[in-house]
Scaffold this active site. Structure first.
Site, short mmCIF file in Angstrom:
data_model
loop_
_atom_site.label_atom_id
_atom_site.label_comp_id
_atom_site.label_asym_id
_atom_site.label_seq_id
_atom_site.Cartn_x
_atom_site.Cartn_y
_atom_site.Cartn_z
N ARG A 1 0.85 -1.19 0.00
CA ARG A 1 0.00 0.00 0.00
C ARG A 1 0.88 1.24 0.00
O ARG A 1 1.97 1.25 0.60
CB ARG A 1 -0.89 0.04 1.25
CG ARG A 1 -2.07 -0.94 1.21
CD ARG A 1 -3.13 -0.54 0.19
NE ARG A 1 -4.27 -1.45 0.17
CZ ARG A 1 -4.40 -2.50 -0.65
NH1 ARG A 1 -3.46 -2.78 -1.53
NH2 ARG A 1 -5.49 -3.24 -0.61
N HIS B 1 -1.09 0.15 -9.74
CA HIS B 1 -1.76 -0.78 -8.80
C HIS B 1 -2.31 -2.00 -9.56
O HIS B 1 -3.51 -2.26 -9.58
CB HIS B 1 -2.88 -0.08 -8.02
CG HIS B 1 -3.29 -0.84 -6.79
ND1 HIS B 1 -3.73 -0.24 -5.63
CD2 HIS B 1 -3.35 -2.17 -6.54
CE1 HIS B 1 -4.03 -1.16 -4.73
NE2 HIS B 1 -3.81 -2.35 -5.26
P1 NDP Z 1 -1.66 -11.53 4.94
O1 NDP Z 1 -2.56 -10.97 5.99
O2 NDP Z 1 -1.87 -12.96 4.52
O3 NDP Z 1 -0.13 -11.42 5.41
C1 NDP Z 1 0.35 -10.32 6.09
C2 NDP Z 1 1.75 -10.62 6.60
O4 NDP Z 1 2.28 -9.43 7.17
C3 NDP Z 1 1.78 -11.69 7.69
O5 NDP Z 1 2.90 -12.52 7.53
C4 NDP Z 1 1.92 -10.87 8.97
O6 NDP Z 1 2.60 -11.54 10.02
C5 NDP Z 1 2.77 -9.72 8.48
N1 NDP Z 1 2.62 -8.54 9.34
C6 NDP Z 1 1.50 -7.83 9.60
N2 NDP Z 1 1.76 -6.81 10.43
C7 NDP Z 1 3.09 -6.89 10.71
C8 NDP Z 1 3.96 -6.14 11.52
N3 NDP Z 1 3.53 -5.09 12.22
N4 NDP Z 1 5.26 -6.52 11.59
C9 NDP Z 1 5.71 -7.60 10.90
N5 NDP Z 1 4.92 -8.36 10.10
C10 NDP Z 1 3.63 -8.00 10.02
O7 NDP Z 1 -1.76 -10.55 3.69
P2 NDP Z 1 -1.57 -10.91 2.14
O8 NDP Z 1 -0.27 -11.58 1.98
O9 NDP Z 1 -2.77 -11.60 1.62
O10 NDP Z 1 -1.57 -9.43 1.50
C11 NDP Z 1 -0.64 -8.46 1.89
C12 NDP Z 1 -1.03 -7.10 1.31
O11 NDP Z 1 -0.77 -7.05 -0.08
C13 NDP Z 1 -2.51 -6.75 1.38
O12 NDP Z 1 -2.87 -6.30 2.68
C14 NDP Z 1 -2.63 -5.65 0.34
O13 NDP Z 1 -2.40 -4.40 0.94
C15 NDP Z 1 -1.49 -5.95 -0.63
N6 NDP Z 1 -1.98 -6.34 -1.97
C16 NDP Z 1 -1.59 -5.58 -3.06
C17 NDP Z 1 -1.98 -5.93 -4.32
C18 NDP Z 1 -1.52 -5.16 -5.52
O14 NDP Z 1 -2.02 -5.40 -6.63
N7 NDP Z 1 -0.57 -4.27 -5.38
C19 NDP Z 1 -2.85 -7.08 -4.58
C20 NDP Z 1 -3.19 -7.81 -3.38
C21 NDP Z 1 -2.76 -7.43 -2.12
P3 NDP Z 1 1.97 -12.88 10.70
O15 NDP Z 1 2.06 -13.94 9.64
O16 NDP Z 1 2.86 -13.15 11.82
O17 NDP Z 1 0.57 -12.51 11.07
C1 OXD Z 2 -5.89 -6.09 -2.94
C2 OXD Z 2 -5.39 -5.18 -3.96
O1 OXD Z 2 -5.81 -5.76 -1.75
O2 OXD Z 2 -5.70 -5.39 -5.17
O3 OXD Z 2 -6.39 -7.18 -3.30
O4 OXD Z 2 -4.68 -4.23 -3.67
#
Ligand code: NDP
Ligand code: OXD
Length: 309
Positions: free
Chosen positions: A224, A272
């Site tokens: 993001r 994006h």
């Molecule tokens: P998940 O919720 O599956 O994974 C999030 C990860 O981040 C977990 O491993 C979590 O740790 C870790 N995390 C969260 N907070 C912290 C912190 N404070 N410190 C350290 N680690 C942290 O999310 P996704 O993998 O499904 O997606 C990630 C992001 O990708 C989405 O939220 C979205 O914003 C972005 N996205 C962007 C897209 C694009 O087209 N650009 C498309 C899709 C998504 P733990 O495992 O220990 O909980």
């Molecule tokens: C998502 C994205 O969060 O597209 O899926 O950014």
């Protein structure tokens, strides 16, 4: 019990058609047309207008059309206590991996620089890097980061991750929490941000963090725009601490025309588009959760309001 779709990108009718094709019995409405608001139990949303969820007194579930839910919890009109779900989907994860891998090879082999050189008819070789020359650090080892890490490892990259909690069974070493952030960064030549945007991660890609990366590191932000402090990135690129950045997400989208990222020679801007929810794959999971809601069963892919992801 009915569903309302709230998104502002002109794609509501496509999604309604797909939901109805998969289940002819469901009642699903666009928020833009007249609909019985007291019958709505599920709202499927993507960047909905702030406060719009308050119009539904019997709402039980807010489902994100994507993986991220930050825009739901950021809405001051989010009805606290209502279940929030998100997309967890193998196609979303593999698309994200492919995008990251493409960006990494682009950096290693200087492809964007050559496109710029081509425009000025400049025939000059640049030194390229090999897989063995770099290590990749992935911030966020969740649904998307975890697969990207595995795929990169299969290419032969040295990969490690960073997350909130240990991943003892993952084949990729994961550093945990603030105490292990510095060693994670100092071992990272290519930093990939795949964190959810929460209070804890807002602005995490800042000058202090960049200073802990080795000189010449490359940054890929596919999570993001709110993770990045834009001025800090510009400063660290301009003083040559960072070699470049690939940015897919921004504080304001579309990226404003006068934003310095557009014209920066070391920044690759994409709109994006790293990974976009695939309708055929996502609609069945939305309907599955709607069925569960009707039966009072546990919902899939629910997120924690407290953690914000
Ligand atoms: P998940 O919720 O599956 O994974 C999030 C990860 O981040 C977990 O491993 C979590 O740790 C870790 N995390 C969260 N907070 C912290 C912190 N404070 N410190 C350290 N680690 C942290 O999310 P996704 O993998 O499904 O997606 C990630 C992001 O990708 C989405 O939220 C979205 O914003 C972005 N996205 C962007 C897209 C694009 O087209 N650009 C498309 C899709 C998504 P733990 O495992 O220990 O909980
Ligand atoms: C998502 C994205 O969060 O597209 O899926 O950014």
């Amino acid at each position: 019990m009915s569903i309302v779709i709230i998104r502002q990108d002109g794609k509501i009718n496509e999604w309604i058609a797909s939901l109805k094709k998969n289940n002819t019995d469901i009642e699903v409405y666009s928020y833009l047309e007249a609909h019985p608001k007291d019958k709505i139990t599920m709202a499927i949303v993507w960047k909905h207008p702030s406060g719009s969820l308050l119009e539904y007194p019997n709402l039980k579930c807010v489902a994100s059309f994507g993986a991220g839910v930050d825009f739901i919890f950021d809405d001051p009109g989010f009805p606290s206590g209502v279940a929030v779900t998100r997309v967890v989907d193998p196609i979303l994860a593999s698309d994200m991996s492919e995008f990251i891998i493409a960006n990494i090879f682009n950096f290693l082999k200087n492809l964007t620089d050559y496109k710029a050189a081509q425009i000025s008819e400049d025939w000059n070789r640049k030194t390229y890097k090999r897989i063995a020359d770099v290590s990749v650090g992935i911030m966020g080892m969740g649904a998307l980061g975890s697969l990207a890490a595995i795929n990169l490892k299969q290419y032969g990259f040295r990969v490690h991750g960073w997350a909130n909690s240990p991943k003892p069974h993952h084949e990729v070493r994961t550093y945990v929490g603030q105490t292990e952030l510095q060693p994670f960064l100092s071992a990272t030549d290519i930093l990939v941000c795949l964190l959810p945007l929460t209070e804890d991660t807002n602005g995490i890609l800042n000058k202090e963090l960049f200073k802990d990366l080795p000189q010449g590191a490359y940054v890929i932000n596919v999570a993001r725009g709110g993770h990045l402090v834009d001025e800090d990135l510009l400063e660290m690129l301009d003083n040559d601490h960072l070699a470049g950045a690939s940015l897919d997400v921004f504080h304001q989208e579309p990226l404003p025309k006068d934003h310095p990222f557009w014209r920066h020679p070391k920044i690759l801007v994409t709109p994006h588009t790293a990974s976009v929810s695939d309708m055929d794959s996502v609609v069945p999971q939305l309907l599955e959760n709607y069925n569960r809601l009707q039966k009072g069963a546990f919902l899939n892919n629910i997120v924690s309001e407290e953690k914000g992801y």
